[in-house]
Design a protein around this motif. Structure first.
Motif, PDB file in Angstrom:
ATOM      1  N   GLN A 666       0.861  -1.193   0.000  1.00  0.00           N
ATOM      2  CA  GLN A 666       0.000   0.000   0.000  1.00  0.00           C
ATOM      3  C   GLN A 666       0.889   1.232   0.000  1.00  0.00           C
ATOM      4  OE1 GLN A 666      -2.234  -0.112   3.725  1.00  0.00           O
ATOM      5  NE2 GLN A 666      -0.700   1.115   4.745  1.00  0.00           N
ATOM      6  N   GLY A 667       0.358   2.370  -0.468  1.00  0.00           N
ATOM      7  CA  GLY A 667       1.101   3.616  -0.420  1.00  0.00           C
ATOM      8  C   GLY A 667       1.364   3.977   1.033  1.00  0.00           C
ATOM      9  N   PRO A 668       2.616   4.368   1.390  1.00  0.00           N
ATOM     10  CA  PRO A 668       2.931   4.595   2.807  1.00  0.00           C
ATOM     11  C   PRO A 668       2.007   5.634   3.440  1.00  0.00           C
ATOM     12  CG  PRO A 668       4.930   4.554   1.528  1.00  0.00           C
ATOM     13  CD  PRO A 668       3.799   4.505   0.543  1.00  0.00           C
ATOM     14  N   LEU A 669       1.648   5.374   4.710  1.00  0.00           N
ATOM     15  CA  LEU A 669       0.947   6.342   5.553  1.00  0.00           C
ATOM     16  C   LEU A 669       2.019   7.163   6.269  1.00  0.00           C
ATOM     17  CD1 LEU A 669      -1.598   3.798   7.005  1.00  0.00           C
ATOM     18  CD2 LEU A 669      -2.231   5.810   5.673  1.00  0.00           C
ATOM     19  N   PRO A 670       1.638   8.301   6.840  1.00  0.00           N
ATOM     20  CA  PRO A 670       2.672   9.063   7.569  1.00  0.00           C
ATOM     21  C   PRO A 670       3.407   8.199   8.591  1.00  0.00           C
ATOM     22  CG  PRO A 670       0.638  10.321   7.435  1.00  0.00           C
ATOM     23  CD  PRO A 670       0.338   8.986   6.841  1.00  0.00           C
ATOM     24  N   SER A 671       2.678   7.282   9.218  1.00  0.00           N
ATOM     25  CA  SER A 671       3.299   6.487  10.286  1.00  0.00           C
ATOM     26  C   SER A 671       4.063   5.274   9.753  1.00  0.00           C
ATOM     27  CB  SER A 671       2.217   6.014  11.252  1.00  0.00           C
ATOM     28  OG  SER A 671       1.334   5.149  10.577  1.00  0.00           O
ATOM     29  N   THR A 672       3.947   5.004   8.468  1.00  0.00           N
ATOM     30  CA  THR A 672       4.611   3.786   7.969  1.00  0.00           C
ATOM     31  C   THR A 672       5.709   4.091   6.966  1.00  0.00           C
ATOM     32  OG1 THR A 672       3.055   3.441   6.142  1.00  0.00           O
ATOM     33  CG2 THR A 672       2.465   2.474   8.262  1.00  0.00           C
ATOM     34  N   ILE A 673       6.058   5.370   6.801  1.00  0.00           N
ATOM     35  CA  ILE A 673       7.120   5.706   5.833  1.00  0.00           C
ATOM     36  C   ILE A 673       8.421   5.009   6.208  1.00  0.00           C
ATOM     37  CG2 ILE A 673       8.562   7.579   4.963  1.00  0.00           C
ATOM     38  CD1 ILE A 673       6.182   9.382   5.030  1.00  0.00           C
ATOM     39  N   ASN A 674       8.766   5.092   7.536  1.00  0.00           N
ATOM     40  CA  ASN A 674      10.026   4.479   7.962  1.00  0.00           C
ATOM     41  C   ASN A 674       9.987   2.973   7.742  1.00  0.00           C
ATOM     42  OD1 ASN A 674      10.578   7.050   8.727  1.00  0.00           O
ATOM     43  ND2 ASN A 674      10.827   6.621  10.903  1.00  0.00           N
ATOM     44  N   ASP A 675       8.825   2.333   8.042  1.00  0.00           N
ATOM     45  CA  ASP A 675       8.676   0.895   7.814  1.00  0.00           C
ATOM     46  C   ASP A 675       8.874   0.583   6.328  1.00  0.00           C
ATOM     47  OD1 ASP A 675       8.136   0.578  10.440  1.00  0.00           O
ATOM     48  OD2 ASP A 675       5.956   0.307  10.191  1.00  0.00           O
ATOM     49  N   PHE A 676       8.292   1.441   5.470  1.00  0.00           N
ATOM     50  CA  PHE A 676       8.378   1.237   4.029  1.00  0.00           C
ATOM     51  C   PHE A 676       9.833   1.218   3.568  1.00  0.00           C
ATOM     52  CE2 PHE A 676       8.441   2.879  -0.340  1.00  0.00           C
ATOM     53  CZ  PHE A 676       7.529   2.022  -0.962  1.00  0.00           C
ATOM     54  N   TRP A 677      10.622   2.207   4.052  1.00  0.00           N
ATOM     55  CA  TRP A 677      12.028   2.251   3.650  1.00  0.00           C
ATOM     56  C   TRP A 677      12.816   1.089   4.247  1.00  0.00           C
ATOM     57  CZ3 TRP A 677      14.026   4.434  -0.321  1.00  0.00           C
ATOM     58  CH2 TRP A 677      13.419   5.572  -0.861  1.00  0.00           C
ATOM     59  N   ARG A 678      12.395   0.703   5.487  1.00  0.00           N
ATOM     60  CA  ARG A 678      13.059  -0.437   6.108  1.00  0.00           C
ATOM     61  C   ARG A 678      12.845  -1.683   5.247  1.00  0.00           C
ATOM     62  NH1 ARG A 678      10.706  -1.093  11.623  1.00  0.00           N
ATOM     63  NH2 ARG A 678      11.191  -3.297  11.746  1.00  0.00           N
ATOM     64  N   MET A 679      11.628  -1.820   4.717  1.00  0.00           N
ATOM     65  CA  MET A 679      11.319  -2.968   3.865  1.00  0.00           C
ATOM     66  C   MET A 679      12.171  -2.920   2.601  1.00  0.00           C
ATOM     67  SD  MET A 679       7.679  -3.948   2.143  1.00  0.00           S
ATOM     68  CE  MET A 679       7.642  -2.557   1.024  1.00  0.00           C
ATOM     69  N   VAL A 680      12.244  -1.723   1.989  1.00  0.00           N
ATOM     70  CA  VAL A 680      13.031  -1.589   0.760  1.00  0.00           C
ATOM     71  C   VAL A 680      14.475  -2.011   1.026  1.00  0.00           C
ATOM     72  CG1 VAL A 680      13.976   0.107  -0.858  1.00  0.00           C
ATOM     73  CG2 VAL A 680      11.566   0.187  -0.235  1.00  0.00           C
ATOM     74  N   TRP A 681      14.996  -1.558   2.184  1.00  0.00           N
ATOM     75  CA  TRP A 681      16.391  -1.873   2.504  1.00  0.00           C
ATOM     76  C   TRP A 681      16.569  -3.351   2.814  1.00  0.00           C
ATOM     77  CZ3 TRP A 681      20.789   0.912   2.153  1.00  0.00           C
ATOM     78  CH2 TRP A 681      21.915   0.359   2.741  1.00  0.00           C
ATOM     79  N   GLU A 682      15.692  -3.858   3.701  1.00  0.00           N
ATOM     80  CA  GLU A 682      15.890  -5.229   4.159  1.00  0.00           C
ATOM     81  C   GLU A 682      15.657  -6.243   3.040  1.00  0.00           C
ATOM     82  OE1 GLU A 682      13.314  -5.579   7.505  1.00  0.00           O
ATOM     83  OE2 GLU A 682      14.586  -4.327   8.770  1.00  0.00           O
ATOM     84  N   ARG A 683      14.744  -5.912   2.113  1.00  0.00           N
ATOM     85  CA  ARG A 683      14.464  -6.816   0.993  1.00  0.00           C
ATOM     86  C   ARG A 683      15.407  -6.574  -0.166  1.00  0.00           C
ATOM     87  NH1 ARG A 683      13.892 -10.270   3.128  1.00  0.00           N
ATOM     88  NH2 ARG A 683      13.521  -9.432   5.170  1.00  0.00           N
ATOM     89  N   ARG A 684      16.330  -5.624  -0.018  1.00  0.00           N
ATOM     90  CA  ARG A 684      17.334  -5.292  -1.048  1.00  0.00           C
ATOM     91  C   ARG A 684      16.683  -4.920  -2.382  1.00  0.00           C
ATOM     92  NH1 ARG A 684      21.990  -6.670   1.330  1.00  0.00           N
ATOM     93  NH2 ARG A 684      23.206  -6.058  -0.473  1.00  0.00           N
ATOM     94  N   SER A 685      15.563  -4.220  -2.299  1.00  0.00           N
ATOM     95  CA  SER A 685      14.888  -3.813  -3.528  1.00  0.00           C
ATOM     96  C   SER A 685      15.679  -2.690  -4.187  1.00  0.00           C
ATOM     97  CB  SER A 685      13.478  -3.322  -3.211  1.00  0.00           C
ATOM     98  OG  SER A 685      12.756  -4.347  -2.598  1.00  0.00           O
ATOM     99  N   GLN A 686      15.732  -2.712  -5.525  1.00  0.00           N
ATOM    100  CA  GLN A 686      16.444  -1.647  -6.231  1.00  0.00           C
ATOM    101  C   GLN A 686      15.518  -0.830  -7.111  1.00  0.00           C
ATOM    102  OE1 GLN A 686      19.986  -3.065  -8.125  1.00  0.00           O
ATOM    103  NE2 GLN A 686      20.808  -3.853  -6.208  1.00  0.00           N
ATOM    104  N   ALA A 687      14.220  -1.161  -7.043  1.00  0.00           N
ATOM    105  CA  ALA A 687      13.267  -0.378  -7.828  1.00  0.00           C
ATOM    106  C   ALA A 687      11.963  -0.264  -7.061  1.00  0.00           C
ATOM    107  CB  ALA A 687      13.016  -1.042  -9.176  1.00  0.00           C
ATOM    108  N   ILE A 688      11.425   0.963  -7.082  1.00  0.00           N
ATOM    109  CA  ILE A 688      10.102   1.185  -6.511  1.00  0.00           C
ATOM    110  C   ILE A 688       9.239   1.711  -7.647  1.00  0.00           C
ATOM    111  CG2 ILE A 688       8.753   2.514  -4.856  1.00  0.00           C
ATOM    112  CD1 ILE A 688      11.375   2.809  -3.216  1.00  0.00           C
TER     113      ILE A 688
END
Ligand SMILES: *[C@@H]1O[C@H](CO)[C@@H](O)[C@H](O)[C@H]1NC(C)=O
Ligand SMILES: *[C@@H]1O[C@H](CO)[C@@H](O)[C@H](O)[C@H]1NC(C)=O
Ligand SMILES: *[C@@H]1O[C@H](CO)[C@@H](O)[C@H](O)[C@H]1NC(C)=O
Ligand SMILES: *[C@@H]1O[C@H](CO)[C@@H](O)[C@H](O)[C@H]1NC(C)=O
Ligand SMILES: *[C@@H]1O[C@H](CO)[C@@H](O)[C@H](O)[C@H]1NC(C)=O
Ligand SMILES: *[C@@H]1O[C@H](CO)[C@@H](O)[C@H](O)[C@H]1NC(C)=O
Ligand SMILES: *[C@@H]1O[C@H](CO)[C@@H](O)[C@H](O)[C@H]1NC(C)=O
Ligand SMILES: *[C@@H]1O[C@H](CO)[C@@H](O)[C@H](O)[C@H]1NC(C)=O
Ligand SMILES: CC(=O)N[C@H]1CO[C@H](CO)[C@@H](O)[C@@H]1O
Length: 886
Positions: A666-688
């Protein structure tokens, strides 16, 4: 006779004719101790003179001057000499002129100061030549005194009176003989300075005294120094301290390093020119302090641990601890450290003990510090009487006050009266922390013990039943009672149910039968009295049962029909038959599409999403109907803050066997932006891939989760920087660098932002989205080691599902020359609900497949065309140019 007279006269004349004149006067023109210089008038240049004295004769031959100067030397000092001066001419000598005179007396050489007082100096010297004919004169302070002398003794003693104390005097002592004075002998000496008038002990403690006195004054404005001698015992030698004074009239001096409780003798001397005064004597005592505070560091039922700081951090002190029982415990102060601690044991529980701690130095004892304390209690051994609203206890010793506290109510506090505890009107079923206290003072309140006590809960009320399950069950309903109830235990016909809500639906009963229903409330292990009700099941249940049977038959038929129809379409459709398939599905206002899409609506509904529903995760979901399935959700690492691992995102399968090619989020909520980036980092994603705008038609669809400009932003521990931004008509391409502040690792993440897609709808044409998908695919192909590609819109299902499906289906088309649209959407829906959210999006997917076939000019990405991912942006530009030319 005349003749005789004449003869005599002649004789006289004749004699006088032969005699010579004498000088008529001799003057002493110079005088020393050893010489006298004489002067007289020369009678005739042809005359000589002879001077006779003490058997010596000096001849002065025919002096040529008018006056004769003659020095007699080698004389003795202070002596009277008799002289006879004769005039001599040829054989004639005068009768002689007699005179006498004195030489200068000697000075006294050794003058001793034999005694010295404040106002007197006693001088002593030896008489010169022990000669009593000499006199002595003492000259000082502009006075001149003739010293009285005694003929009997060879020395002179003289006490100079009326002097000033502590003053230096200069003296001159003259010797006098027949009015002739010696040159004078100079000497100086000092009188004894005065003592101070008094000394004030302005301050004193155990080891130091502060002394103060007024300086000694005098008319000459002399300044004096002081020496203070002191000792504690007459057998000891004095210690001393020299005090130099400055301009102040008050001297302040501190004497330290003294021993407590000791009488010290002091002598204060005034010092002037190394002469000290008689000394001012006084005595004073040092004090003996008490320890100011004794701390009770640990208390048990039988022991009290006490400690105190060594007085003044000084080891000189010893201590005695006296208990009220009279027992005395000595402590030596010469131990390591600055603290003395002691454990008093063998005490009785809940008993007040009083103590006095004395300070002891050399068998001197201080007045003592009193303190008292109380041993603790054992709350568990108290006989507590607990009901549903009260807590009582009797024979509670060793406490003055009792408190009761539970999580929802304010703390209650009651005095312990006659050893009894009594709390009324408490909250039923609540768990109370009951504490006993001993209050010595308002600030000294000691906890004696604590005990958790749970009150019995109240019974439920209005227990009754409704019909349920077509007569084969009962819907048992009740009202929650006042107070805390964890669980209500329900007994229906021997079946036990534990229910935390106010209703229990019981199945498996018989139709039209009476049941006894019993309810008991529980709070912890405390229970209420049971309440009961008699309930009858629905007697119409038999008819309902028949109806249910027919309904089931219909449902099974419908199910077989639906399953059959679904089977019809599942499986890829070859591309050469696809246009015909498309036409068939579009007939009757897309009836085929509608039916196929509706069938997909049931897929995945039964899959659990328990984590998404947890209270702590509720706020992390943008929509209450779009929750991540437990089986496929992305788990975040759990950090120290104890955050949950939940994020509203699911792994998505792709083309082929790989099951985690995408993450639909889902599109990040104000409270989940940090979680969203954490996911991108931890999952080693290179494209959003973002297929929404942040705001659409005035509604926020997605929080802006990247920096607005080139200023880096910190999301949790990830510092995100926009390094490039390239805006086209329907999309914007960005590049982010993500810097992990914990590890300093830096990665690059591409952002593909499609901006021309309305929510719930579809883009106006298929071309732009197909081109956009081409860019995305290029990037994915160029970074094979990257983690899953993150795709999100607002809810992360409609547009997100469509884009993922498009990418996968175009790959399938390319490889197999066939596409299985329904098959793949069904697969996606088993990973995340509502993927491809509207029928129009479902039809749009088909349209895209048709268009890629009919409109071959749309370039399909070819593998290995761009080996370098950086080229994707160049490719984007090429596509734009291509757009304009078409
Ligand atoms: C010593 O001589 C002086 C000067 O001539 C004179 O005044 C004085 O009287 C003499 N002294 C004595 C003791 O004759
Ligand atoms: C007196 O005698 C002393 C010592 O010989 C000499 O210094 C001084 O000048 C003499 N005084 C006179 C007036 O001759
Ligand atoms: C006088 O003369 C004698 C002998 O010559 C000598 O011993 C004595 O000291 C002299 N007296 C004085 C006062 O000069
Ligand atoms: C003798 O002494 C006086 C005073 O000292 C001096 O004025 C005088 O010139 C002297 N006479 C001679 C002849 O030396
Ligand atoms: C002085 O006396 C001596 C001897 O007594 C004598 O020889 C001499 O002639 C006398 N001179 C005069 C001038 O009388
Ligand atoms: C004072 O007299 C004493 C004793 O005679 C001596 O030792 C000391 O030096 C004298 N002081 C001064 C200042 O002359
Ligand atoms: C010196 O003498 C004066 C006047 O007699 C007196 O006032 C003063 O105190 C004396 N000084 C000392 C230092 O004795
Ligand atoms: C002078 O003083 C000394 C002691 O200092 C004493 O022996 C002596 O008799 C005294 N003399 C007189 C004349 O007082
Ligand atoms: C001035 C004076 O009396 N001069 C006499 C000094 O003595 C000689 C000789 O005896 C005389 O001749 C001077 O007349």
């Amino acid at each position: 006779m005349g003749h005789v007279l004449l003869l005599v006269l002649l004789c006289v004349v004749s004699a006088s004719g032969q005699s010579l004149e004498d000088v008529d006067q001799v003057t002493v023109i110079n005088r020393t101790e050893f010489e006298l210089t004489l002067q007289w008038k020369n009678i005739n240049n042809t005359y000589s003179y002879e001077l006779e004295y003490n058997g010596t004769k000096n001849v002065i031959k025919e002096p040529a001057t008018d006056e004769v100067n003659h020095t007699v030397s080698s004389l003795s000092p202070g002596t009277e000499y008799s002289f006879t001066l004769y005039t001599v001419f040829e054989n004639l000598t005068s009768s002689g002129y007699n005179f006498s005179n004195v030489t200068v007396p000697s000075n006294v050489e050794d003058i001793l100061v034999v005694d010295r007082k404040e106002f007197e100096l006693t001088l002593q010297w030896k008489k010169i030549n022990n000669n009593n004919n000499y006199s002595y004169w003492l000259k000082y302070n502009e006075t001149q005194t003739k010293i009285p002398i005694s003929d009997a003794v060879p020395e002179v003693n003289y006490t100079v009176p009326y002097l000033s104390a502590g003053t230096k005097y200069s003296f001159t002592l003259f010797t006098e003989f027949k009015d002739v004075w010696s040159s004078g002998s100079n000497f100086s000496n000092v009188t004894v300075p005065s003592d101070v008038v008094g000394v004030y002990v302005v301050n004193r403690n155990d080891t130091a005294m502060n002394l103060q006195w007024n300086i000694v004054t005098n008319t000459e404005n002399n300044t004096y120094n002081y020496t203070l001698n002191y000792r504690k015992d007459s057998t000891e030698s004095f210690l001393y301290s020299t005090i130099y004074t400055d301009d102040t009239s008050l001297v302040i001096s501190e004497i330290s390093g003294l021993i407590p409780a000791t009488n010290y003798s002091f002598i204060l001397f005034t010092i002037f020119d190394d002469v000290r005064s008689q000394g001012y004597n006084f005595n004073n005592f040092t004090t003996l302090s008490d320890v100011t505070k004794v701390r009770v560091t640990h208390r048990t039922q039988t022991n009290l641990n006490i400690e105190w700081d060594k007085l003044n951090k000084n080891n000189i002190y010893n201590y005695t601890l006296k208990q009220s029982s009279g027992n005395e415990i000595p402590f030596t102060g010469s131990t390591e450290g600055d603290v003395i601690s002691h454990e008093i044991s063998d005490l009785k529980p809940g008993t007040v003990y009083e103590f006095t701690l004395y300070t002891v130095v050399n068998s001197n004892i201080s007045s003592g510090t009193h303190f008292k304390n109380v041993t603790t209690l054992d709350c568990a051994s108290i006989d507590w009487h607990v009901t549903n609203s009260s807590i009582k206890a009797m024979q509670v010793n060793g406490s003055t006050r009792v408190t009761a506290k539970n999580i929802t109510h304010d703390e209650l506090s009651e005095p312990v009266v006659q050893n009894s505890v009594n709390f009324q009107s408490l909250y039923p079923g609540a768990r109370y922390a009951v504490s006993l206290w001993y209050d010595f003072t308002e600030s000294d309140k000691l906890l004696q013990c604590s005990q958790n006590l749970t009150l019995a809960p109240n019974s439920v009320s209005h227990l009754h039943c409704n019909y349920f399950s077509g007569g084969y069950g009962l819907d048992v309903v009740w009202d929650a009672p006042y107070g805390v109830v964890n669980v209500v235990q329900l007994d229906v016909d021997g079946n036990i149910f534990n229910q935390s809500e106010n209703r229990q639906q019981v199945k498996g009963l018989q139709v039209a039968k009476w049941y006894r229903v019993t309810a008991t409330s529980f709070s912890g292990n405390k229970k209420s009295p049971a309440v009961s009700a008699n309930c009858q099941t629905d007697p119409t249940g038999v008819i309902a049962g028949v109806l249910v049977f027919f309904l089931l038959v219909i449902l099974i038929c419908a199910g077989i029909f639906l399953w059959h129809r679904k089977r019809k379409h599942v499986g890829p459709i070859r591309i050469d038959t696809f246009p015909e398939h498309f036409r068939n599905m579009s007939r009757d206002e897309n009836r085929g599409f509608s039916e196929e899409y509706e069938d997909l609506g049931l897929v995945g509904l039964e899959l659990p999403r328990e984590t998404a529903k947890l209270p702590e995760n509720k706020s992390k979901n943008r929509f209450s109907n779009v929750l991540a399935y437990d089986c496929s959700r992305v788990h975040l690492s759990i950090d120290d803050d104890g955050d949950s691992d939940y994020i509203n995102a699911n792994y998505m399968p792709g083309y082929g066997k790989a099951s985690k090619q995408y993450i639909a989020a889902q599109g990040p909520l104000p409270s989940t932006i940090n979680d969203f980036w954490r996911m991108v980092w931890e999952r080693r994603s290179q494209a959003i891939i973002m297929v929404t705008n942040c705001t659409e038609r005035g509604t926020i669809k997605c929080e802006q989760y990247w920096p607005l400009d080139y200023t880096p932003c910190l999301y949790g521990n990830l510092l995100v920087t926009v390094t490039s931004e390239d805006k086209a008509q329907s999309w914007t391409l960005r590049e982010f660098t993500v810097n992990n502040k914990d590890t300093s690792e830096i990665r690059t993440v591409k952002h593909f932002h499609f901006t021309a897609w309305p929510d719930h709808g579809v883009p106006l044409g298929t071309e732009e989205l197909i081109q956009f998908r081409g860019l995305v695919r290029q990037h994915i192909e160029s970074s094979p080691s990257a983690g899953p590609t993150v795709v999100h819109c607002s809810a992360g299902v409609g547009r997100t599902g469509t884009l993922i499906a498009l990418d996968v289906l175009l790959r399938q088309l390319e490889r197999e020359k066939a596409v299985g649209i329904a098959e793949f959407v069904q697969k996606m829906r088993l990973h995340r609900p509502l993927m491809v959210q509207t029928e129009s999006q479902y039809v749009f997917l088909h349209q895209c497949i048709i268009d890629t076939q009919q409109n071959k000019k749309i370039p399909m990405p070819q593998e290995n065309l761009y080996e370098n991912s950086e080229m994707i942006f160049a490719n984007a530009m090429a596509l734009k140019e291509y757009d304009q030319s078409s």
